[in-house]
Design a protein around this motif. Structure first.
Motif, PDB file in Angstrom:
ATOM      1  N   MET A 194       0.892  -1.178   0.000  1.00  0.00           N
ATOM      2  CA  MET A 194       0.000   0.000   0.000  1.00  0.00           C
ATOM      3  C   MET A 194       0.922   1.218   0.000  1.00  0.00           C
ATOM      4  SD  MET A 194      -2.908  -1.026   2.738  1.00  0.00           S
ATOM      5  CE  MET A 194      -3.927  -2.477   2.548  1.00  0.00           C
ATOM      6  N   CYS A 195       1.671   1.358  -1.071  1.00  0.00           N
ATOM      7  CA  CYS A 195       2.869   2.211  -1.024  1.00  0.00           C
ATOM      8  C   CYS A 195       2.611   3.710  -1.181  1.00  0.00           C
ATOM      9  CB  CYS A 195       3.875   1.740  -2.067  1.00  0.00           C
ATOM     10  SG  CYS A 195       3.311   1.987  -3.751  1.00  0.00           S
ATOM     11  N   GLY A 196       1.381   4.121  -1.571  1.00  0.00           N
ATOM     12  CA  GLY A 196       1.098   5.553  -1.713  1.00  0.00           C
ATOM     13  C   GLY A 196       2.122   6.226  -2.603  1.00  0.00           C
ATOM     14  N   THR A 199       7.246   6.204  -0.316  1.00  0.00           N
ATOM     15  CA  THR A 199       8.269   6.581   0.678  1.00  0.00           C
ATOM     16  C   THR A 199       9.101   5.399   1.194  1.00  0.00           C
ATOM     17  OG1 THR A 199       6.611   8.160   1.414  1.00  0.00           O
ATOM     18  CG2 THR A 199       8.593   7.988   2.758  1.00  0.00           C
ATOM     19  N   ILE A 200       8.417   4.339   1.638  1.00  0.00           N
ATOM     20  CA  ILE A 200       9.124   3.214   2.274  1.00  0.00           C
ATOM     21  C   ILE A 200      10.021   2.502   1.260  1.00  0.00           C
ATOM     22  CG2 ILE A 200       8.741   0.924   3.314  1.00  0.00           C
ATOM     23  CD1 ILE A 200       6.170   2.225   4.643  1.00  0.00           C
ATOM     24  N   VAL A 201       9.485   2.318   0.059  1.00  0.00           N
ATOM     25  CA  VAL A 201      10.227   1.594  -0.991  1.00  0.00           C
ATOM     26  C   VAL A 201      11.461   2.404  -1.404  1.00  0.00           C
ATOM     27  CG1 VAL A 201      10.013   0.551  -3.283  1.00  0.00           C
ATOM     28  CG2 VAL A 201       8.006   0.676  -1.776  1.00  0.00           C
ATOM     29  N   GLY A 255      -2.991   6.513  -9.565  1.00  0.00           N
ATOM     30  CA  GLY A 255      -2.382   7.851  -9.392  1.00  0.00           C
ATOM     31  C   GLY A 255      -1.227   7.788  -8.394  1.00  0.00           C
ATOM     32  N   ALA A 256      -1.433   7.013  -7.309  1.00  0.00           N
ATOM     33  CA  ALA A 256      -0.375   6.860  -6.292  1.00  0.00           C
ATOM     34  C   ALA A 256       0.842   6.177  -6.916  1.00  0.00           C
ATOM     35  CB  ALA A 256      -0.902   6.046  -5.114  1.00  0.00           C
ATOM     36  N   ILE A 257       0.582   5.160  -7.747  1.00  0.00           N
ATOM     37  CA  ILE A 257       1.693   4.433  -8.384  1.00  0.00           C
ATOM     38  C   ILE A 257       2.480   5.365  -9.321  1.00  0.00           C
ATOM     39  CG2 ILE A 257       2.203   2.561 -10.055  1.00  0.00           C
ATOM     40  CD1 ILE A 257       1.749   1.684  -7.098  1.00  0.00           C
ATOM     41  N   THR A 277       0.218  -1.188 -10.061  1.00  0.00           N
ATOM     42  CA  THR A 277      -1.132  -0.909  -9.560  1.00  0.00           C
ATOM     43  C   THR A 277      -1.801  -2.243  -9.247  1.00  0.00           C
ATOM     44  OG1 THR A 277      -1.192   0.986 -11.030  1.00  0.00           O
ATOM     45  CG2 THR A 277      -3.291   0.281 -10.100  1.00  0.00           C
ATOM     46  N   LYS A 278      -2.143  -2.423  -7.985  1.00  0.00           N
ATOM     47  CA  LYS A 278      -2.691  -3.705  -7.550  1.00  0.00           C
ATOM     48  C   LYS A 278      -3.383  -3.541  -6.203  1.00  0.00           C
ATOM     49  CE  LYS A 278       0.450  -7.030  -8.224  1.00  0.00           C
ATOM     50  NZ  LYS A 278       1.538  -7.943  -7.857  1.00  0.00           N
ATOM     51  N   SER A 279      -4.510  -4.180  -6.057  1.00  0.00           N
ATOM     52  CA  SER A 279      -5.198  -4.117  -4.770  1.00  0.00           C
ATOM     53  C   SER A 279      -4.568  -5.134  -3.820  1.00  0.00           C
ATOM     54  CB  SER A 279      -6.679  -4.424  -5.013  1.00  0.00           C
ATOM     55  OG  SER A 279      -7.262  -4.844  -3.830  1.00  0.00           O
TER      56      SER A 279
HETATM   57  C1  LIG Z   1      -1.586   5.916   4.429  1.00  0.00           C
HETATM   58  S1  LIG Z   1      -1.446   5.674   2.719  1.00  0.00           S
HETATM   59  C2  LIG Z   1       0.194   5.073   2.509  1.00  0.00           C
HETATM   60  C3  LIG Z   1       1.170   6.213   2.420  1.00  0.00           C
HETATM   61  C4  LIG Z   1       2.542   5.784   2.014  1.00  0.00           C
HETATM   62  N1  LIG Z   1       3.232   5.026   3.063  1.00  0.00           N
HETATM   63  C5  LIG Z   1       3.354   7.029   1.644  1.00  0.00           C
HETATM   64  O1  LIG Z   1       4.337   7.327   2.340  1.00  0.00           O
HETATM   65  O2  LIG Z   1       2.983   7.731   0.725  1.00  0.00           O
HETATM   66  C6  LIG Z   1      -2.391   4.243   2.451  1.00  0.00           C
HETATM   67  C7  LIG Z   1      -2.426   3.756   1.018  1.00  0.00           C
HETATM   68  O3  LIG Z   1      -3.189   2.553   0.968  1.00  0.00           O
HETATM   69  C8  LIG Z   1      -3.786   2.493  -0.292  1.00  0.00           C
HETATM   70  N2  LIG Z   1      -4.895   1.505  -0.260  1.00  0.00           N
HETATM   71  C9  LIG Z   1      -6.103   1.625   0.334  1.00  0.00           C
HETATM   72  N3  LIG Z   1      -6.824   0.522   0.135  1.00  0.00           N
HETATM   73  C10 LIG Z   1      -6.071  -0.344  -0.574  1.00  0.00           C
HETATM   74  C11 LIG Z   1      -6.263  -1.655  -1.090  1.00  0.00           C
HETATM   75  N4  LIG Z   1      -7.414  -2.309  -0.894  1.00  0.00           N
HETATM   76  N5  LIG Z   1      -5.276  -2.236  -1.781  1.00  0.00           N
HETATM   77  C12 LIG Z   1      -4.092  -1.578  -1.982  1.00  0.00           C
HETATM   78  N6  LIG Z   1      -3.858  -0.319  -1.544  1.00  0.00           N
HETATM   79  C13 LIG Z   1      -4.834   0.284  -0.835  1.00  0.00           C
HETATM   80  C14 LIG Z   1      -4.236   3.923  -0.552  1.00  0.00           C
HETATM   81  O4  LIG Z   1      -4.431   4.135  -1.943  1.00  0.00           O
HETATM   82  C15 LIG Z   1      -3.088   4.723   0.049  1.00  0.00           C
HETATM   83  O5  LIG Z   1      -2.163   5.090  -0.951  1.00  0.00           O
END
Ligand SMILES: C[S@@+](CC[C@H](N)C(=O)[O-])C[C@H]1O[C@@H](n2cnc3c(N)ncnc32)[C@H](O)[C@@H]1O
Length: 372
Positions: A194-196, A199-201, A255-257, A277-279
């Motif tokens: 859930m990398c947003g 940052t971590i990667v 968009g996050a990816i 991009t993956k859930s």
């Molecule tokens: C708190 S943010 C992570 C922020 C990230 N650590 C950063 O530094 O930018 C949580 C992330 O979880 C993702 N997310 C929410 N539901 C998800 C799901 N079912 N599968 C994958 N990602 C998901 C959101 O899109 C969001 O980018």
């Protein structure tokens, strides 16, 4: 202030001092003393420059300038005027002063700042400017006034590569300290599902590549009279390693990816990162060899409502326990209830630490083979 050696205080988020101490000692700083919110040691300007440039977990590097008792404002005024400000700050250059008062007869921090500011202005023919990055910090605790200079300027979590952030990013400094807490040393695979904004990667890739945290930014100390560019350039070295290892991130939000990809390229670690991009329910181990998962799922206070998040954490827990056997997992969240919803058996839970105003904990476990 002895121009050769003085007290240096490296701050971090309270709760992760041991991890910072470990990093500070790794960098070769000696006679370090752990305190609440950071690490003290004695050193010179070279140490200040190195600490700012290399340390990944530090929030700020403060230079202790003076310490004296002051029980009323006129005494503060008088003692501030006696200090050799010209040894620390430039003549005719703007600065700012910030004061905190704790359990002291002087309780009006604004008035205290004004006295110190006037003492500096009168001596150096300079003006206070709220936009200056030269910050003098005074702390008056139990009538003892300690004056420090913030040598970093902007907080050290600002690495200088982030062009795009998403919702609730984790601070780079916190990501680095949590990776260290999980014993990441650059040789293990790291995956954030859930990398947003990545940052971590990106932090993991930089560590593995040996890229110093401060290589893409400037610091307040560069504007001080003690700064010598040629000396700084000799010790602020980038020895980039060649690695085959990759660092992985996925997120359901495309968009996050895209942000993660842009940020990793700006940080110059793009070729060592792989973003998709993956859930979470479709996440699979990116490598056969198990590694580290460090993930910061949404938590109620910041993104989404708490109620809907239970299903998400359940799904996270299920995916991890079914598909990630052998992986060392760290989940960063502010919510114990949500952590429990993963149904993972946590082996270690950190103390609560601040991430941009929200207290979070790291919940660690190792995914074992399911019992048959
Ligand atoms: C708190 S943010 C992570 C922020 C990230 N650590 C950063 O530094 O930018 C949580 C992330 O979880 C993702 N997310 C929410 N539901 C998800 C799901 N079912 N599968 C994958 N990602 C998901 C959101 O899109 C969001 O980018």
């Amino acid at each position: 202030m002895n121009p050769e050696e003085f007290e240096i205080f490296i701050t971090c988020v309270p709760g992760l001092e041991n991890e910072l101490l470990n990093e500070v000692q790794e960098l070769g700083f000696k006679k370090t003393i752990i305190a609440s919110g950071g690490i003290h040691f004695f050193g010179g300007w070279h140490d200040v420059w190195r600490a700012n440039f290399y340390l990944r977990g530090a929030t700020k590097v403060l230079v202790r300038f003076a310490s004296f008792r002051a029980i009323h404002l006129s005494q503060l005024d008088k003692r501030s005027r006696k200090l050799e400000w010209g040894k620390l700050l430039n003549f005719k250059k703007p600065f700012k002063v910030e004061t905190v008062c704790r359990k002291s007869k002087i309780y009006h921090s604004k008035a205290a700042s004004q006295r110190i500011s006037k003492a500096i202005s009168d001596k150096l023919y300079s003006k206070e400017d709220p936009n200056s990055r030269i910050m003098v910090k005074a702390r008056i605790a139990s009538d003892l006034c300690t004056i420090s200079l913030d040598s970093s300027g902007e907080g050290l979590h600002k690495r200088g590569y982030k062009i795009a952030t998403g919702k609730a990013p984790i601070r780079e400094t916190l990501a680095a300290l949590f990776l260290r807490k999980m014993k990441f040393d650059g040789s293990q695979v790291v995956y954030d599902p859930m990398c947003g904004s990545g940052t971590i990667v990106i932090e993991a890739a930089e560590i593995a590549l040996g890229l110093p945290a401060g290589r893409n930014r400037t610091f307040a100390f560069m504007e001080l009279p003690s700064f010598k560019k040629d000396e700084y350039e000799k010790l602020a070295k980038i020895n980039q390693k060649k690695i085959k290892l990759k660092f992985y991130g996925s997120d359901r939000d495309n968009g996050a990816i895209q942000n993660s990809i842009k940020n990793s390229q700006k940080a110059n670690v793009g070729t060592s990162c792989d973003f998709k991009t993956k859930s979470i329910s479709n996440a699979t181990p990116p490598t056969q060899e198990p590694g580290i998962i460090l993930v910061n799922p949404p938590y109620g206070k910041r993104v989404g409502s708490r109620k809907n998040l239970f299903a998400l954490y359940r799904s996270l827990g299920q995916t991890l326990s079914e598909k990630f056997v052998g992986w060392h997992v760290g989940i960063i969240t502010s919510d114990t209830g949500l952590a429990k919803a993963t149904e993972l058996k946590f082996l270690d839970i950190s103390s609560a630490v601040d991430n941009g105003g929200t207290k979070v904990k790291l919940y660690e476990t190792k995914i074992n083979h399911p019992k048959i």
